[in-house]
Design a protein around this motif. Structure first.
Motif, PDB file in Angstrom:
ATOM      1  N   GLU A 166       1.867  -0.826  -6.036  1.00 47.31           N
ATOM      2  CA  GLU A 166       2.374  -1.150  -4.696  1.00 47.31           C
ATOM      3  C   GLU A 166       3.766  -1.767  -4.854  1.00 47.31           C
ATOM      4  OE1 GLU A 166      -0.260  -2.554  -1.391  1.00 47.31           O
ATOM      5  OE2 GLU A 166       1.107  -4.258  -1.487  1.00 47.31           O
ATOM      6  N   THR A 167       3.857  -3.099  -5.004  1.00 48.38           N
ATOM      7  CA  THR A 167       5.179  -3.703  -5.211  1.00 48.38           C
ATOM      8  C   THR A 167       5.707  -3.401  -6.612  1.00 48.38           C
ATOM      9  OG1 THR A 167       4.212  -5.746  -6.065  1.00 48.38           O
ATOM     10  CG2 THR A 167       4.640  -5.659  -3.700  1.00 48.38           C
ATOM     11  N   GLY A 168       4.775  -3.185  -7.543  1.00 51.76           N
ATOM     12  CA  GLY A 168       5.161  -2.946  -8.936  1.00 51.76           C
ATOM     13  C   GLY A 168       5.116  -4.214  -9.776  1.00 51.76           C
ATOM     14  N   THR A 175       2.520  -6.060 -10.713  1.00 46.37           N
ATOM     15  CA  THR A 175       1.458  -6.040 -11.728  1.00 46.37           C
ATOM     16  C   THR A 175       1.929  -5.262 -12.950  1.00 46.37           C
ATOM     17  OG1 THR A 175      -0.208  -6.119  -9.995  1.00 46.37           O
ATOM     18  CG2 THR A 175      -0.949  -5.388 -12.157  1.00 46.37           C
ATOM     19  N   LYS A 226       2.210   3.714  -3.919  1.00 49.16           N
ATOM     20  CA  LYS A 226       2.788   3.392  -2.605  1.00 49.16           C
ATOM     21  C   LYS A 226       4.298   3.243  -2.801  1.00 49.16           C
ATOM     22  CE  LYS A 226      -1.143   0.834  -0.641  1.00 49.16           C
ATOM     23  NZ  LYS A 226      -1.642  -0.516  -0.279  1.00 49.16           N
ATOM     24  N   VAL A 265      -6.012   0.833   0.807  1.00 46.46           N
ATOM     25  CA  VAL A 265      -6.923   1.901   0.395  1.00 46.46           C
ATOM     26  C   VAL A 265      -8.123   1.326  -0.349  1.00 46.46           C
ATOM     27  CG1 VAL A 265      -7.084   3.977  -1.042  1.00 46.46           C
ATOM     28  CG2 VAL A 265      -4.997   3.531   0.243  1.00 46.46           C
TER      29      VAL A 265
END
Ligand code: IMP
Ligand code: MG
Length: 179
Positions: free
Chosen positions: A108-110, A112, A136, A158
């Motif tokens: 998502e944001t990246g 992780t 995403k 999701v």
């Protein structure tokens, strides 16, 4: 479609069916087999918990020698990122000089992934590829190079096929988005 879970009642829409996921997993495995086949074992680093079902399905279609390792990271509460990544289980210590394939459920944001890549950098791996079931793209905070993507998706939350909402719904055999 409506998924009912005790106190929660949510509107969901199936994004990808069991059949669609199966087909895509085979295609990704085929691409990985083509790119990464070698005599040396490939270290498959599964990011838990979310990637456990995807990884279990994917690795059974890989035809090179593999070793399976896991790491447990956590950054989410409910349907939003906490902004910090927690390392719940540490990285295996034996990755220096190894070819590593990271398997993620979703980017998502990246944050992780950035956290994980930073940890891996300290280990001097020989080569590193990243595979994520979902991406995403619109929500990335900085440029991220993913080598294998299952499905690019929009911004909605999701669940299913390993992905959770507060640890629930991971067992759904399909991927659904909350409406
Ligand atoms: P990032 O650090 O923002 O890229 O978020 C990645 C992590 O947040 C994933 O590995 C998931 O565990 C979780 N996550 C992000 N989006 C979703 C979602 O739509 N459903 C379930 N988990 C998600
Ligand atoms: Mg994850």
């Amino acid at each position: 479609m409506e998924i009912i879970h005790k106190e929660q009642k949510m509107q969901c829409k199936i994004l990808f069916s069991e059949e669609q996921i199966k087909t895509r997993v085979r295609e990704i495995a085929h691409a990985i087999n083509k790119d990464l086949g070698s005599q040396e074992p490939l270290v498959i680093l599964i990011v838990l918990n979310g990637a456990f079902i995807f990884a279990a399905d994917l690795v059974r279609h890989l035809d090179m020698p593999t070793e399976i390792e896991t790491i447990r990271l956590k950054s989410y509460e409910g349907t939003s990122s906490t902004g910090t990544v927690q390392l719940i289980n540490s990285l295996p210590a034996n990755l220096a000089g190894r070819n590593v394939l990271v398997i993620e459920d979703i980017v998502e944001t990246g944050r992780t992934l950035a956290f994980l890549l930073n940890e891996l950098k300290k280990q001097n791996v020989k080569s590193l590829k990243i595979c994520s079931l979902l991406d995403k793209k619109e929500l990335h905070e900085s440029p991220i190079a993913l080598d294998y993507i299952g499905f690019p998706i929009g911004k909605n939350f999701v669940i299913g096929y390993g992905l959770d909402l507060d640890e629930k719904y991971r067992n759904l055999p399909y991927l659904a988005e909350l409406l």
